[in-house]
Design a protein around this motif. Structure first.
Motif, PDB file in Angstrom:
ATOM      1  N   SER A  17       0.822  -1.213   0.000  1.00 14.28           N
ATOM      2  CA  SER A  17       0.000   0.000   0.000  1.00 14.28           C
ATOM      3  C   SER A  17       0.860   1.269   0.000  1.00 14.28           C
ATOM      4  CB  SER A  17      -0.954  -0.003   1.187  1.00 14.28           C
ATOM      5  OG  SER A  17      -0.213   0.155   2.379  1.00 14.28           O
ATOM      6  N   GLY A  18       1.991   1.211   0.713  1.00 11.45           N
ATOM      7  CA  GLY A  18       2.878   2.380   0.725  1.00 11.45           C
ATOM      8  C   GLY A  18       3.342   2.723  -0.669  1.00 11.45           C
ATOM      9  N   ALA A  19       3.687   1.718  -1.438  1.00 16.04           N
ATOM     10  CA  ALA A  19       4.142   1.942  -2.799  1.00 16.04           C
ATOM     11  C   ALA A  19       3.016   2.550  -3.636  1.00 16.04           C
ATOM     12  CB  ALA A  19       4.622   0.637  -3.423  1.00 16.04           C
ATOM     13  N   MET A  20       1.781   2.055  -3.410  1.00 11.25           N
ATOM     14  CA  MET A  20       0.648   2.604  -4.164  1.00 11.25           C
ATOM     15  C   MET A  20       0.448   4.086  -3.844  1.00 11.25           C
ATOM     16  SD  MET A  20      -2.183  -0.406  -4.075  1.00 11.25           S
ATOM     17  CE  MET A  20      -1.617  -1.849  -3.212  1.00 11.25           C
ATOM     18  N   GLN A  21       0.594   4.417  -2.553  1.00 10.72           N
ATOM     19  CA  GLN A  21       0.464   5.829  -2.172  1.00 10.72           C
ATOM     20  C   GLN A  21       1.525   6.673  -2.860  1.00 10.72           C
ATOM     21  OE1 GLN A  21       0.438   4.859   2.127  1.00 10.72           O
ATOM     22  NE2 GLN A  21      -0.826   6.692   2.303  1.00 10.72           N
ATOM     23  N   ALA A  22       2.745   6.149  -2.884  1.00 12.08           N
ATOM     24  CA  ALA A  22       3.846   6.902  -3.495  1.00 12.08           C
ATOM     25  C   ALA A  22       3.570   7.125  -4.978  1.00 12.08           C
ATOM     26  CB  ALA A  22       5.170   6.162  -3.297  1.00 12.08           C
ATOM     27  N   VAL A  23       3.031   6.091  -5.637  1.00 19.64           N
ATOM     28  CA  VAL A  23       2.709   6.239  -7.054  1.00 19.64           C
ATOM     29  C   VAL A  23       1.656   7.328  -7.237  1.00 19.64           C
ATOM     30  CG1 VAL A  23       1.622   5.106  -9.030  1.00 19.64           C
ATOM     31  CG2 VAL A  23       3.358   3.892  -7.695  1.00 19.64           C
ATOM     32  N   LEU A  24       0.673   7.332  -6.343  1.00 20.82           N
ATOM     33  CA  LEU A  24      -0.388   8.330  -6.428  1.00 20.82           C
ATOM     34  C   LEU A  24       0.174   9.743  -6.279  1.00 20.82           C
ATOM     35  CD1 LEU A  24      -3.495   8.439  -6.698  1.00 20.82           C
ATOM     36  CD2 LEU A  24      -3.554   8.743  -4.225  1.00 20.82           C
ATOM     37  N   ILE A  25       1.089   9.902  -5.310  1.00 23.08           N
ATOM     38  CA  ILE A  25       1.700  11.219  -5.107  1.00 23.08           C
ATOM     39  C   ILE A  25       2.480  11.621  -6.358  1.00 23.08           C
ATOM     40  CG2 ILE A  25       3.429  12.484  -3.770  1.00 23.08           C
ATOM     41  CD1 ILE A  25       0.926  12.108  -2.218  1.00 23.08           C
ATOM     42  N   GLY A  26       3.181  10.645  -6.919  1.00 24.47           N
ATOM     43  CA  GLY A  26       3.921  10.925  -8.153  1.00 24.47           C
ATOM     44  C   GLY A  26       2.980  11.374  -9.260  1.00 24.47           C
ATOM     45  N   LEU A  27       1.821  10.728  -9.306  1.00 25.80           N
ATOM     46  CA  LEU A  27       0.823  11.076 -10.323  1.00 25.80           C
ATOM     47  C   LEU A  27       0.345  12.523 -10.139  1.00 25.80           C
ATOM     48  CD1 LEU A  27      -0.743   9.686 -12.633  1.00 25.80           C
ATOM     49  CD2 LEU A  27      -2.571   9.249 -10.983  1.00 25.80           C
ATOM     50  N   ILE A  28       0.066  12.886  -8.894  1.00 27.59           N
ATOM     51  CA  ILE A  28      -0.377  14.271  -8.635  1.00 27.59           C
ATOM     52  C   ILE A  28       0.698  15.252  -9.050  1.00 27.59           C
ATOM     53  CG2 ILE A  28      -1.034  15.910  -6.868  1.00 27.59           C
ATOM     54  CD1 ILE A  28      -1.918  13.729  -5.153  1.00 27.59           C
TER      55      ILE A  28
END
Ligand SMILES: Nc1ncnc2c1ncn2[C@@H]1O[C@H](COP(=O)(O)OP(=O)(O)OP(=O)(O)O)[C@@H](O)[C@H]1O
Ligand SMILES: [Mg+2]
Lengths: 255, 315
Positions: free
Chosen positions: B279-290
């Motif tokens: 889940s941490g990795a998914m959050q990081a990807v999301l932040i990268g997307l933003i």
């Protein structure tokens, strides 16, 4: 003869094996408008960069009013009383024209960050002074109507005027202009020449690189001619026109 | 209802603590153009300084001076500032991406020191039992957090005011000039090395303050609080909020922290248990997307830079 204001002594500068400035010496008399001319690539701008501290020298030295400039950083050279403009203008693009000017004078109380906390009154008073002075200089340089514009939105000629206006905010002993007339329309150019003459009458000394021979011949004395990093000739306008080596350097162009 | 309120308070405390660090980065990057990719390192210095100065004394570990909270805050800023001076002196001759690489490396080094120098930092276990000053003022956790939030709001306001005073001023004008054209600025008598260092150090001090508040609030410090992902988050907060705008910096901190925690919650609800570890990795990807979307569609951020610098030079 009085002491020269600016003295360039046997200055050398090479880039790799290429000698851009190859032993230049000349003196700019106090109160004069000296001209520096020569074909493209002669080393004129390189010499300005050396004088103003942006480039180091390989050998030789530059003296301003008895003070050795060689070895000083650009901001220290400016502090010693030498201001220069750039051939390709370097405004602070995302700042207003007004603030491009207001930034220049030194010392400013508000440039020490803590003064903005503990002496806001002094900062405000000084800013008001600077602003009044900037408005005068803008009027002098025909830039009043663009005072509030972002500097990057100015035209090419206005950028040239902004370069000049900025250094008029300081009180330099000598002003070095690198092709002030390039890209400036004829009417504006006449204004520019008038401004230079007016400032000279007020006591400013100039050293001007310029390709526009009308400008050079009408205002500059002495004139220094450079080619391939060397000083070819120095003298007045009439002498430059008649000197064979100068004509040769310009490949027979009429000057 | 109480649950929502107490969560909101908890959320805002962390958002504003990061916001203070974002304000520090904004001074460095937004106003001066210094690419500090080592934010986590300066948060760590502040956090550990706080822990060492105010924490309980313990065997075989340096520090635990049990000093007052305020001393801890000032000490943390001082330590991060000192770190900023030393690191600044060695790296600020570097420009752009070179500075980024150097500061990134230094932050990783600092994290490794935190991990391995057990005598100073307690090693992997970290330092625990860091006193939270609000625990003496109230007994109910909600009240404690409310007091902590009030303090963080006050500190954020003070930092914001202090920064606005100096950036919307001749000093800020010089910063901007150096960011825009260093050669022109130095030819007009400004000393770029000195000004860059000053801005860098002040920014580092704010990061230290953020790290100290974080540690005091959480009550412990460990090397895993200061992984490079924190640097990435702080940067995203600044870019999304609006570089060279202090209000934008604070807004960005709140928005990005909301996305981070909100997405963490949603992921925990919808992702099957066997994938929760990622889940941490998914959050990081999301932040990268933003970050990417922000750069593409709103490169100036939510609230961008203003044209006038000095508040005395408005037209
Ligand atoms: N930083 C540099 N590195 C390498 N070569 C350089 C550098 N600066 C200038 N030169 C070279 O030095 C020579 C002189 O350049 P300079 O800009 O001084 O000429 P100039 O007399 O000002 O010409 P122009 O009238 O075209 O402006 C050129 O051949 C240029 O390529
Ligand atoms: Mg040139």
């Amino acid at each position: 003869m009085t002491e020269p204001l600016l003295s360039i002594r046997d200055v050398h500068k090479g880039f790799g094996g290429f000698k851009a400035v190859d032993g230049i010496s000349f003196d700019v008399p106090r109160g004069s408008i000296a001209g520096l001319i020569g074909p493209n690539g002669a080393g004129k701008t390189t010499l300005f960069n050396i004088i103003s501290g942006l480039y180091s020298t390989d050998s030789g030295e530059v003296i301003l009013d008895g003070v050795r400039l060689t070895g000083k950083a650009p901001h220290q050279v400016f502090g010693s009383g030498l201001a220069r403009t750039f051939q390709i203008p370097r405004p602070f693009p995302a700042m207003t024209v007004l603030e491009n000017l207001m930034i220049v004078p030194r010392p400013q109380a508000g440039e020490k960050f803590w003064n903005n906390w503990i002496r806001p009154g002094a900062v405000k008073a000084q800013e008001e002074e600077l602003r009044a002075k900037a408005e005068q200089v803008l009027a002098f340089c025909n830039l009043t109507q663009v005072a509030g514009s972002e500097a990057q939105n100015l035209s090419g000629g206005q950028h040239k005027l902004l370069e000049l206006a900025r250094i008029l905010m300081a009180d330099p002993k000598i002003i070095l202009l690198d092709e002030p007339a390039a890209g400036v329309n004829p009417t504006l150019m006449r204004d520019l020449v008038d401004r230079i003459l007016e400032l000279n009458a007020q006591g400013y000394t100039f050293l001007i690189i310029e390709h526009n021979m009308d400008v050079v011949m009408s205002v500059c004395d002495p004139i220094f001619v450079m080619a391939q990093g060397r000083l070819l000739y120095q003298g007045n306008a009439a002498g430059v026109r008649s000197d064979a080596s100068v004509l040769d350097a310009y490949l027979g162009e009429t000057i | 209802m109480i649950g929502v309120l107490s969560y909101l308070i908890f959320f805002m405390i962390l958002a504003l603590v990061f916001g203070i660090a974002v304000l520090g980065l904004n001074l460095q990057w937004g106003y001066t153009g210094l690419f500090n990719a080592g934010v986590a390192g300066f948060l760590a210095i502040g956090g550990y300084a706080m822990a060492i100065l105010t924490g309980p004394s313990r065997e075989a570990v340096f520090g635990g001076f049990e000093l007052p909270f305020l001393v801890g805050l000032i000490g943390a800023m001082g330590a991060a500032g000192l770190g900023g001076i030393i690191i600044g002196l060695v790296t600020l001759r570097l420009r752009g991406e070179y500075l980024a690489v150097a500061t990134f490396g230094i932050a990783v080094t600092i994290q490794l020191v935190c991990l391995n120098w057990e005598y100073l930092t307690g090693g992997t276990l970290g330092l625990i039992g860091i006193p939270n000053p609000t625990h003496e003022l109230a007994s109910a956790p909600l009240a404690q957090n409310a007091i902590f939030l009030a303090m963080v709001v006050a500190l954020t306001a003070l930092v914001y005011w202090g920064l606005q005073r100096i950036v919307n001023a001749p000093w800020g004008r010089v910063l901007k000039a150096i960011r825009e054209d260093e050669i022109a600025a130095e030819s007009l008598g400004k000393n770029p090395a000195l000004i860059r260092l000053t801005s860098f150090v002040l920014g580092c001090m704010l990061m230290g303050l953020g790290g100290a508040l974080y540690v005091a609030f959480i009550g412990f410090v460990s090397p895993f609080d200061f992984l490079p992902i924190i640097t990435f988050q702080i940067w995203t907060m600044l870019i999304v909020g609006g570089s060279a705008n202090n209000r934008g910096a604070i807004l960005g901190a709140i928005v990005v922290w909301a996305v981070w925690t909100g997405s963490g919650y949603i992921i925990s609800q919808i992702v099957p248990p066997e994938f929760q570890a990622q889940s941490g990795a998914m959050q990081a990807v999301l932040i990268g997307l933003i970050l990417v979307l922000s750069l593409l569609f709103r490169p100036r951020g939510l609230i961008g830079e203003k044209l006038h610098v000095s508040r005395h030079a408005k037209l």
